[in-house]
Write a protein that holds these residues in place. Structure first.
Motif, mmCIF file in Angstrom:
data_model
loop_
_atom_site.group_PDB
_atom_site.id
_atom_site.type_symbol
_atom_site.label_atom_id
_atom_site.label_comp_id
_atom_site.label_asym_id
_atom_site.label_seq_id
_atom_site.Cartn_x
_atom_site.Cartn_y
_atom_site.Cartn_z
ATOM 1 N N SER A 179 105.610 20.344 88.370
ATOM 2 C CA SER A 179 105.666 21.789 88.533
ATOM 3 C C SER A 179 105.411 22.136 89.997
ATOM 4 O O SER A 179 104.329 21.866 90.524
ATOM 5 N N SER A 199 116.324 21.347 86.488
ATOM 6 C CA SER A 199 115.471 22.529 86.597
ATOM 7 C C SER A 199 116.260 23.717 86.079
ATOM 8 O O SER A 199 117.393 23.568 85.605
ATOM 9 N N ASP A 200 115.693 24.912 86.195
ATOM 10 C CA ASP A 200 116.415 26.110 85.781
ATOM 11 C C ASP A 200 117.676 26.330 86.618
ATOM 12 O O ASP A 200 118.589 27.046 86.201
ATOM 13 N N ASP A 201 117.730 25.696 87.798
ATOM 14 C CA ASP A 201 118.903 25.826 88.661
ATOM 15 C C ASP A 201 120.061 24.944 88.229
ATOM 16 O O ASP A 201 121.172 25.083 88.748
ATOM 17 N N ILE A 214 113.982 21.382 97.908
ATOM 18 C CA ILE A 214 113.673 22.293 96.807
ATOM 19 C C ILE A 214 112.689 23.345 97.306
ATOM 20 O O ILE A 214 111.671 23.003 97.925
ATOM 21 N N ARG A 217 109.294 28.300 93.062
ATOM 22 C CA ARG A 217 108.742 27.751 91.829
ATOM 23 C C ARG A 217 109.812 27.053 90.997
ATOM 24 O O ARG A 217 110.879 27.583 90.747
ATOM 25 N N HIS A 218 109.496 25.842 90.569
ATOM 26 C CA HIS A 218 110.401 25.076 89.728
ATOM 27 C C HIS A 218 109.591 24.194 88.787
ATOM 28 O O HIS A 218 108.582 23.599 89.189
ATOM 29 N N ASN A 219 110.027 24.114 87.554
ATOM 30 C CA ASN A 219 109.572 23.058 86.656
ATOM 31 C C ASN A 219 110.642 21.978 86.700
ATOM 32 O O ASN A 219 111.762 22.172 86.220
ATOM 33 N N LEU A 220 110.302 20.861 87.301
ATOM 34 C CA LEU A 220 111.268 19.824 87.627
ATOM 35 C C LEU A 220 111.147 18.633 86.687
ATOM 36 O O LEU A 220 110.039 18.227 86.315
#
Length: 239
Positions: A179, A199-201, A214, A217-220
């Motif tokens: 995260s 991720s969401d991307d 990157i 915020r990202h949950n990777l």
């Protein structure tokens, strides 16, 4: 936001037995749109042929990280520090107010491959210092092993850097999660193999020599995806 920089996009030079791959502007390679990423000023991959290397040169107010991938890198500087750095070794030079240093391949038969990364220190003019550690493949297997620590307290090391550097040997099909905070960046570099970043991307394929930059915020999710059984990757969490 996730931006993939492929191995082919790096600037490549080959001179006097030294093969260089620059991820950012460095030396004679100048690209005003690709000068740094956060506090990471340089991310170079070098291959030194037998008996080749860099003579002493002077640097100050930089933190220089050497991470040896193959072969043995011989390091020395004018503080009296001398070391033979073998695969899995991380060596950190906080140049402080200034130091002359050199890196060479002393082998008559084997090449040396290593990463050299430059960071801005938290404050200028510090005393020159060194930090060195070696990590086995078993320690890095299917986990994010912190190699260098930060003011965030995840690992203690002599460097005054607001960053954490991780390494992993990720077997094919294995998954790691991370995260990334809103105010942080992450630089991901694959030294061998092939990983998948989700991720969401979206989903991104990152192969040996590729990097992912990157931000926000990202949950990777990182998944090993190499046909050779495992992949090796470096991750740097920084402002």
């Amino acid at each position: 936001m996730i931006k993939i920089m492929t191995a082919a996009e790096r600037h490549t030079t080959h001179e006097d037995g030294i093969h260089s791959e620059f991820s950012f502007s460095f030396g004679d390679y100048i690209d005003p749109h690709n000068e740094h990423f956060g506090s990471l000023l340089a991310h170079n991959e070098y291959t030194l042929q037998p008996m080749e290397g860099f003579d002493r040169r002077f640097h100050h107010d930089l933190v220089i990280v050497h991470l040896v991938l193959e072969g043995t890198l011989t390091y020395e500087d004018d503080t009296g520090k001398q070391a033979d750095l073998t695969p899995g070794t991380i060596h950190v030079l906080n140049t402080g107010s200034g130091v002359y240093h050199a890196e060479r391949n002393a082998s008559a038969s084997e090449a040396v491959r290593y990463l050299e990364m430059w960071f801005l220190p938290a404050e200028p003019g510090l005393e020159t210092s060194h930090y060195q550690e070696i990590y086995t493949q078993e320690e890095r297997l299917n986990r994010l092993l912190p190699l260098l620590g930060s003011s965030r307290g995840e690992l203690s090391s002599p460097q005054s850097l607001d960053m954490v550097m991780y390494a992993s040997v990720l077997e094919t099909g294995e998954v790691l999660e991370y995260s990334l905070a809103e105010d942080r960046r992450m630089h991901v570099y694959v030294t061998s193999g092939h990983i998948e970043i989700s991720s969401d991307d979206g989903v991104f394929d990152v192969k040996a020599g590729d990097a992912a930059r990157i931000q926000r915020r990202h949950n990777l999710t990182f998944k090993g995806n190499s046909s050779e059984g495992s992949s090796e990757v470096i991750l740097i969490d920084m402002p």
